[in-house]
Design a protein around this motif. Structure first.
Motif, PDB file in Angstrom:
ATOM      1  N   GLU A 226       0.840  -1.188   0.000  1.00  0.00           N
ATOM      2  CA  GLU A 226       0.000   0.000   0.000  1.00  0.00           C
ATOM      3  C   GLU A 226       0.879   1.243   0.000  1.00  0.00           C
ATOM      4  O   GLU A 226       1.673   1.461   0.916  1.00  0.00           O
ATOM      5  CB  GLU A 226      -0.915   0.025   1.222  1.00  0.00           C
ATOM      6  CG  GLU A 226      -1.871   1.213   1.230  1.00  0.00           C
ATOM      7  CD  GLU A 226      -2.776   1.221   2.440  1.00  0.00           C
ATOM      8  OE1 GLU A 226      -3.524   2.205   2.594  1.00  0.00           O
ATOM      9  OE2 GLU A 226      -2.719   0.253   3.234  1.00  0.00           O
ATOM     10  N   LEU A 227       0.750   2.017  -1.040  1.00  0.00           N
ATOM     11  CA  LEU A 227       1.505   3.264  -1.140  1.00  0.00           C
ATOM     12  C   LEU A 227       0.628   4.432  -0.709  1.00  0.00           C
ATOM     13  O   LEU A 227      -0.455   4.642  -1.254  1.00  0.00           O
ATOM     14  CB  LEU A 227       1.982   3.487  -2.575  1.00  0.00           C
ATOM     15  CG  LEU A 227       3.173   2.657  -3.058  1.00  0.00           C
ATOM     16  CD1 LEU A 227       3.420   2.922  -4.534  1.00  0.00           C
ATOM     17  CD2 LEU A 227       4.412   2.962  -2.245  1.00  0.00           C
ATOM     18  N   GLN A 228       1.096   5.148   0.279  1.00  0.00           N
ATOM     19  CA  GLN A 228       0.430   6.383   0.682  1.00  0.00           C
ATOM     20  C   GLN A 228       1.179   7.540   0.038  1.00  0.00           C
ATOM     21  O   GLN A 228       2.405   7.652   0.186  1.00  0.00           O
ATOM     22  CB  GLN A 228       0.413   6.509   2.203  1.00  0.00           C
ATOM     23  CG  GLN A 228      -0.382   5.407   2.891  1.00  0.00           C
ATOM     24  CD  GLN A 228      -0.264   5.449   4.400  1.00  0.00           C
ATOM     25  OE1 GLN A 228       0.238   6.416   4.959  1.00  0.00           O
ATOM     26  NE2 GLN A 228      -0.722   4.399   5.059  1.00  0.00           N
ATOM     27  N   ILE A 229       0.454   8.355  -0.673  1.00  0.00           N
ATOM     28  CA  ILE A 229       1.078   9.378  -1.511  1.00  0.00           C
ATOM     29  C   ILE A 229       0.465  10.739  -1.212  1.00  0.00           C
ATOM     30  O   ILE A 229      -0.759  10.863  -1.076  1.00  0.00           O
ATOM     31  CB  ILE A 229       0.877   9.047  -3.012  1.00  0.00           C
ATOM     32  CG1 ILE A 229       1.480   7.682  -3.349  1.00  0.00           C
ATOM     33  CG2 ILE A 229       1.489  10.128  -3.900  1.00  0.00           C
ATOM     34  CD1 ILE A 229       1.060   7.157  -4.703  1.00  0.00           C
ATOM     35  N   GLN A 230       1.324  11.732  -1.128  1.00  0.00           N
ATOM     36  CA  GLN A 230       0.846  13.115  -1.052  1.00  0.00           C
ATOM     37  C   GLN A 230       1.534  13.913  -2.163  1.00  0.00           C
ATOM     38  O   GLN A 230       2.761  13.979  -2.218  1.00  0.00           O
ATOM     39  CB  GLN A 230       1.151  13.751   0.305  1.00  0.00           C
ATOM     40  CG  GLN A 230       0.681  15.212   0.392  1.00  0.00           C
ATOM     41  CD  GLN A 230       0.837  15.782   1.783  1.00  0.00           C
ATOM     42  OE1 GLN A 230       0.129  15.397   2.707  1.00  0.00           O
ATOM     43  NE2 GLN A 230       1.775  16.708   1.945  1.00  0.00           N
ATOM     44  N   VAL A 231       0.728  14.463  -3.036  1.00  0.00           N
ATOM     45  CA  VAL A 231       1.235  15.240  -4.162  1.00  0.00           C
ATOM     46  C   VAL A 231       0.929  16.711  -3.921  1.00  0.00           C
ATOM     47  O   VAL A 231      -0.232  17.088  -3.721  1.00  0.00           O
ATOM     48  CB  VAL A 231       0.588  14.784  -5.490  1.00  0.00           C
ATOM     49  CG1 VAL A 231       1.118  15.625  -6.655  1.00  0.00           C
ATOM     50  CG2 VAL A 231       0.842  13.316  -5.736  1.00  0.00           C
ATOM     51  N   THR A 232       1.969  17.527  -3.940  1.00  0.00           N
ATOM     52  CA  THR A 232       1.806  18.970  -3.760  1.00  0.00           C
ATOM     53  C   THR A 232       2.248  19.678  -5.027  1.00  0.00           C
ATOM     54  O   THR A 232       3.427  19.593  -5.416  1.00  0.00           O
ATOM     55  CB  THR A 232       2.618  19.489  -2.561  1.00  0.00           C
ATOM     56  OG1 THR A 232       2.219  18.792  -1.381  1.00  0.00           O
ATOM     57  CG2 THR A 232       2.389  20.988  -2.362  1.00  0.00           C
ATOM     58  N   GLU A 233       1.318  20.342  -5.667  1.00  0.00           N
ATOM     59  CA  GLU A 233       1.611  21.117  -6.873  1.00  0.00           C
ATOM     60  C   GLU A 233       1.810  22.565  -6.462  1.00  0.00           C
ATOM     61  O   GLU A 233       0.924  23.180  -5.861  1.00  0.00           O
ATOM     62  CB  GLU A 233       0.466  20.992  -7.872  1.00  0.00           C
ATOM     63  CG  GLU A 233       0.692  21.788  -9.138  1.00  0.00           C
ATOM     64  CD  GLU A 233      -0.583  21.953  -9.947  1.00  0.00           C
ATOM     65  OE1 GLU A 233      -0.504  21.820 -11.174  1.00  0.00           O
ATOM     66  OE2 GLU A 233      -1.631  22.225  -9.350  1.00  0.00           O
ATOM     67  N   ILE A 234       2.980  23.116  -6.775  1.00  0.00           N
ATOM     68  CA  ILE A 234       3.311  24.492  -6.408  1.00  0.00           C
ATOM     69  C   ILE A 234       3.357  25.319  -7.684  1.00  0.00           C
ATOM     70  O   ILE A 234       4.187  25.077  -8.569  1.00  0.00           O
ATOM     71  CB  ILE A 234       4.653  24.554  -5.665  1.00  0.00           C
ATOM     72  CG1 ILE A 234       4.638  23.602  -4.460  1.00  0.00           C
ATOM     73  CG2 ILE A 234       4.949  25.978  -5.204  1.00  0.00           C
ATOM     74  CD1 ILE A 234       5.985  23.412  -3.814  1.00  0.00           C
ATOM     75  N   ASN A 235       2.484  26.280  -7.772  1.00  0.00           N
ATOM     76  CA  ASN A 235       2.333  27.032  -9.018  1.00  0.00           C
ATOM     77  C   ASN A 235       1.822  28.428  -8.716  1.00  0.00           C
ATOM     78  O   ASN A 235       0.776  28.596  -8.103  1.00  0.00           O
ATOM     79  CB  ASN A 235       1.350  26.309  -9.960  1.00  0.00           C
ATOM     80  CG  ASN A 235       1.422  26.821 -11.380  1.00  0.00           C
ATOM     81  OD1 ASN A 235       2.078  27.815 -11.667  1.00  0.00           O
ATOM     82  ND2 ASN A 235       0.751  26.137 -12.280  1.00  0.00           N
ATOM     83  N   GLY A 236       2.589  29.441  -9.126  1.00  0.00           N
ATOM     84  CA  GLY A 236       2.148  30.819  -9.000  1.00  0.00           C
ATOM     85  C   GLY A 236       1.942  31.284  -7.574  1.00  0.00           C
ATOM     86  O   GLY A 236       1.045  32.074  -7.301  1.00  0.00           O
ATOM     87  N   GLY A 237       2.751  30.800  -6.650  1.00  0.00           N
ATOM     88  CA  GLY A 237       2.640  31.248  -5.273  1.00  0.00           C
ATOM     89  C   GLY A 237       1.611  30.502  -4.454  1.00  0.00           C
ATOM     90  O   GLY A 237       1.456  30.754  -3.261  1.00  0.00           O
TER      91      GLY A 237
END
Length: 350
Positions: A226-237
């Motif tokens: 089981e993969l626990q994933i957190q994706v954070t997209e940083i765009n334009g502040g």
């Protein structure tokens, strides 16, 4: 209302060998149709049909090959290549981890036998090898030609877009994983979600070639743990967070392949997993990066994808270079025409 005078006076341009080889005959046909018939998309489809009738196989820089569309690659100049390699080499010499580079051929290189021999085209294998020869010895150059050529009978590139399918990304990953110090996962370790069977990409939009096949978009879900994933997209502040690398809302748009990390378009996309002893990987890449990330998730504690086209110094605080074990440069030869993006690599050490 359409100008009847112009439509009556315009004459359909007659083809000649010189016009066809130079590639300007289709421009003359398009100009004729603009004068006589309104409607952009319909006009483009009509132009393509007209060109096919006179034996033309290249429309708006795209080769028509049965149900496949192949883009004519535009390679950077020698001056641009020398500048690009300097920035990559300088980055590698200052980066504390190991740097890798893999350049992907276009589908036109892989399926070059489907392009008429009289049409001039660049030799991408020569270009990639010459680029690798310019790399500093501290950079490991990863072969993409061998595995992709061996698997070319499989659906490793989309029919209507010049980028890797998920199967193509797995094919590349499984070949280069050992060089990256990874034990390769098996294809059977993944559950394959057939997310779409109705995709037609940007090469279709350039031609409106109705014989082009629809493409499938597949998402590969790792099932061995089981993969626990957190994706954070940083765009334009601003930053947005979710628990998947997939953005299914894009499956309902014309840019369906952006389901993978929004096409890796954000300046910085940071992915953290529950692999507490995994590698930390920094990827500089084009839209293929998001597709390839699927297969590095089981190995990595953190993967950060950087789009140099949209990156600027305001994002410097988002990346601690000393925390990464690996930096991977992943680009198709077509995306290298945007060579000015690589000047930004020097900003990471300012």
């Amino acid at each position: 209302m359409r100008n009847l005078k112009n439509s009556q006076s315009a004459e359909f341009p007659l083809p000649s060998a010189t016009k066809v080889v130079k590639g300007n005959y289709d421009d003359q046909v398009e100009e004729y149709l603009k004068q006589t018939i309104p409607g952009k998309d319909w006009l483009l489809g009509l132009k393509t049909k007209a060109m096919i009738l006179i034996g033309q196989k290249k429309i708006n820089g795209v080769y028509l090959s049965g149900n496949r569309l192949l883009e004519d690659p535009q390679l950077p100049s020698n001056q641009a290549v020398n500048s690009m390699k300097d920035y990559i080499n300088d980055f590698s010499n200052q980066f504390n981890g190991q740097s890798y580079i893999t350049l992907l051929p276009s589908a036109a290189e892989l399926y070059k036998e489907q392009i008429p021999s009289y049409i001039p085209r660049e030799n991408e294998v020569t270009f990639i090898n010459s680029m690798y020869a310019k790399m500093d010895p501290s950079i490991t150059c990863l072969d993409s030609i061998t595995p992709l050529t061996a698997a070319k009978t499989e659906q490793i590139y989309y029919n209507t877009q010049d980028s890797l399918t998920s199967l193509g990304a797995y094919t590349l990953y499984s070949y280069i994983a050992k060089s990256l110090g990874l034990v390769t996962t098996d294809l059977s370790d993944y559950s394959i979600e057939h997310a779409s069977d109705s995709f037609r990409g940007d090469l279709y939009e350039k031609t409106r070639y109705e014989d082009a096949a629809f493409d499938n978009i597949d998402l590969y879900h790792y099932t061995k743990k089981e993969l626990q994933i957190q994706v954070t997209e940083i765009n334009g502040g601003s930053a947005s967070t979710q628990n998947s690398i997939y953005y299914p809302e894009y499956l309902h748009t014309s840019d369906q392949t952006d389901v993978f990390l929004k096409g890796s378009s954000a300046p910085v996309t940071d992915i953290v997993t529950n692999n507490t002893e995994g590698k930390k990987m920094l990827i500089f890449g084009d839209e293929n990066a998001g597709t390839l990330v699927q297969f590095y998730l089981p190995h990595c504690e953190q993967i950060t994808v950087v789009n140099l086209n949209t990156w600027n110094t305001s994002y410097q605080d988002c990346i601690d270079l000393d925390s990464y074990h690996t930096a991977l440069f992943l680009y198709s030869v077509n995306s290298l025409k945007e060579s000015s993006q690589f000047v930004k690599l020097k900003q990471f050490f300012e």
